[in-house]
Design a protein around this motif. Structure first.
Motif: not given
Length: 258
Positions: A89-94, A143-151
């Motif tokens: 339930a996360m927003s990848p772009a944020l 901390i500002r990187q988008a969630v979609e860039t995480l593993s």
């Protein structure tokens, strides 16, 4: 010991299908309670009932000994129950900070926040960084990187950190290691134990028996819409748990207390 979260005689029907059939449930303070069961056993409906996503047709739910009637997940969240769903339930772009504060953003003090409704991003980013550091998620640099860039493991870590930051009473984890590799799964299990060490009880729904037997204090076995039994990992093997779950073996006569 009084349960921190308890369900009594919970019933939920979907037409002719009875998802919960007079089900009982107890979570005690400071424990990790695993909930296991075959597909269609009703464990997801049980968890949705105690987290506010489903309203039971019958039965009672108690939190800290007080009866509660959750009408939504937000209502349960306001009472200190946080849920990390399998889909996260996360927003990848944020950004990471935006995801951690989604739906509960902080506004700037004074007229800028009250009138112009500006967000206090500095405060949110500081809080998010502190919570990630507390759980040892040091590999996340920005901390500002988008969630979609995480593993996958990092995303799961952020979701657990969000739950630990705001879940003051109970944290519910739905299949937290289902889509992760061996190394990432290990990190998530360490996060679960770390959160428990802070005194927050955890409900863990999982099909991974080795993980369940490694971290759980008690195991709630669900079958045909109700609690079949509650066992302690030290007293039974994984084969026993599977046999109880599938009906191949008779369960213990009475649930084991904490």
């Amino acid at each position: 010991m009084q349960p921190i979260l308890q369900g009594r005689n919970l019933v939920k029907r979907y037409g002719r299908v009875i998802a919960l059939d007079h089900c009982d449930f107890e979570l005690f303070p400071g424990e990790i309670l695993a909930v296991i069961g075959d597909n269609g056993a009703g464990k997801s409906t049980l968890i949705k009932a105690v987290s506010g996503a489903v309203i039971p047709d019958e039965g009672e739910i108690f939190l800290d000994g007080q009866r509660v009637n959750f009408t939504s997940p937000i209502h349960a969240r306001d009472h200190g129950i946080e849920t990390v769903y399998q889909q996260l339930a996360m927003s990848p772009a944020l950004s990471i900070a935006d995801n951690m504060f989604m739906g509960r953003e902080l506004r700037k003090p004074g007229i800028m926040g009250q009138v112009f409704r500006q967000l206090d991003r500095a405060a949110m980013e500081k809080f998010a960084r502190e919570k990630l550091n507390e759980l040892g998620l040091m590999t996340i640099q920005n901390i500002r990187q988008a969630v979609e860039t995480l593993s996958g493991g990092q995303r799961q870590g952020v979701a657990v950190a969000r739950a630990a930051a705001f879940g003051s009473k109970v944290i519910i984890l739905d299949e937290p290691t289902a889509a992760l590799g061996v190394k990432e799964s290990r990190r998530v299990l360490e996060l679960i134990l770390d959160v428990r060490s802070r005194g927050i009880p955890i409900i863990l729904i999982s099909h991974n028996m080795p993980h369940v037997f490694e971290v759980a204090d008690r195991i709630h076995i669900h079958r045909l819409g109700k609690r079949l039994c509650v066992i302690k990992p030290a007293d039974y093997t994984m084969s026993d748990a599977v046999a109880f779950m599938t009906g191949a073996k008779e369960p213990p006569a009475e649930p084991i207390a904490a």
